[in-house]
Design a protein around this motif. Structure first.
Motif, mmCIF file in Angstrom:
data_model
loop_
_atom_site.group_PDB
_atom_site.id
_atom_site.type_symbol
_atom_site.label_atom_id
_atom_site.label_comp_id
_atom_site.label_asym_id
_atom_site.label_seq_id
_atom_site.Cartn_x
_atom_site.Cartn_y
_atom_site.Cartn_z
ATOM 1 N N TRP A 60 37.092 51.824 43.867
ATOM 2 C CA TRP A 60 38.308 51.238 43.582
ATOM 3 C C TRP A 60 38.970 52.223 42.765
ATOM 4 O O TRP A 60 40.150 52.295 43.073
ATOM 5 N N TYR B 137 44.870 45.003 40.952
ATOM 6 C CA TYR B 137 44.946 43.455 40.728
ATOM 7 C C TYR B 137 43.992 42.760 42.024
ATOM 8 O O TYR B 137 43.971 41.503 41.757
ATOM 9 N N GLN B 138 43.699 43.602 43.060
ATOM 10 C CA GLN B 138 42.918 43.100 43.941
ATOM 11 C C GLN B 138 41.298 43.348 43.715
ATOM 12 O O GLN B 138 40.653 42.724 44.585
ATOM 13 N N ARG C 140 48.878 47.426 42.415
ATOM 14 C CA ARG C 140 48.637 46.251 43.612
ATOM 15 C C ARG C 140 47.139 46.432 43.634
ATOM 16 O O ARG C 140 46.269 45.166 43.898
#
Length: 335
Positions: free
Chosen positions: A88, A111-112, A108
């Motif tokens: 990540w 936040y996933q 984005r």
């Protein structure tokens, strides 16, 4: 040389995966992403279970080479169980490296992430993507909740970003609360004050245990910005070491204040390793005058460069002509 793979089992399979990951990493470091992908595809083709390290090496390679569409494609087909904080973070870092246009993609993706996964490296990588104060404050709140407010690299990022977004007071609060500081921390704070409060910038600068060349450049740039040319020159001569930025600050500063003759003397003092710096500096001066609509000043600098073109330090290059030709064209159209 292309790696040859064959069907393997057991311990031998583990050795092949480790070796393949090393090869992928090496290819990625050279920017040879097609060759790296062939190794990964080869592993899958012969039925070897690709471990997380191989996926990470491939995704990180794409990210480091600014090929984020391919990195995202691979990330999308990566088995969810093999995604970890390194994967990540590699994706987030890649988007941040692509500049402001990809900042929203970095946020984005953050936040996933599974809530338990972000670590201090993730936050340090993410901070440059915060282009608005509200966004930065939101990420700062998460940093506090997760207990990373004492991490040196996270704090340095917060100081830099708050100052960049104009919240120098908040940047100073973070700085003052830091349990540990390094030269990056001090330099970020000096650079923040240099444009708005030179007195405080100087006070902080002289407190730096071991200022580096970036620290010196920040305070000299501040002096030039506020018109304290003599003070800037004094600091410039006191620098233990200079780089191209140091010379650029002085040349541009002198020229922007109409002291062309003083600026002309600086290239003579440059080490031979910095021969291209003067031309870059003069191009910056021309571009600066042109952006402000001061075409005559820009052309005056160009004429000085032409006059001194026998010197390698002053010889106009292709960038110079790219800058001045439109100015001559504009002048001709007004006649």
């Amino acid at each position: 040389m292309r790696m040859r793979l064959r069907a393997v089992k057991g311990k031998e399979e583990e050795i092949v995966v480790v070796a393949s990951t090393a090869v992928i990493t090496a290819y990625a470091a050279q920017g040879r992403m097609l060759a790296a992908r062939e190794v990964l595809v080869g592993l899958l083709a012969i039925g070897i279970g690709v471990d997380a390290a191989s996926w990470i090496a491939m995704i990180a390679g794409y990210a480091q080479n600014a090929q984020m569409e391919k990195a995202a494609e691979l990330f999308g087909i990566m088995p969810p169980g093999k995604r970890n904080v390194v994967t990540w973070t590699a994706m987030i870092s890649g988007y941040v490296r692509c500049g402001s246009a990809a900042a929203s993609s970095a946020l984005r993706l953050f936040y996933q992430m599974p809530v338990q996964q972000p670590n201090h490296v993730t936050f340090a990588a993410l901070l440059p993507a915060c282009q608005h104060l509200e966004t930065l404050q939101g990420i700062h709140e998460q940093i506090l909740r997760r207990g990373f407010q004492s991490n040196l690299f996270v704090c340095n990022g917060l100081v830099h970003m708050y100052a960049k977004l104009g919240a120098i007071g908040v940047a100073r609060q973070v700085f003052d609360k830091m349990a540990e500081r390094n030269v990056v921390s001090w330099t970020a704070m000096v650079a923040s004050y240099a444009r708005v409060d030179l007195r405080e910038a100087l006070r902080l600068f002289w407190r730096i245990p071991q200022p580096n060349v970036a620290s010196w450049n920040a305070i000299i740039g501040g002096c030039m910005h506020h018109g304290f040319i003599a003070e800037a020159l004094l600091l410039f001569h006191r620098m233990p070491r200079r780089n191209g930025v140091s010379w650029n600050i002085m040349i541009v500063g002198y020229a922007e204040r109409g002291k062309t003759e003083e600026a002309l003397k600086l290239p003579e003092q440059m080490p031979t390793t910095d021969t291209t710096v003067a031309v870059v500096s003069w191009n910056s001066v021309i571009a600066g005058f042109a952006d402000k609509g001061e075409e005559e000043e820009a052309l005056r600098v160009f004429r000085v460069m032409q006059r001194e073109r026998e010197s390698v330090m002053m010889k106009p290059n292709s960038k110079t002509f790219t800058l001045v030709l439109p100015l001559y064209g504009k002048r001709a159209s007004l006649k």
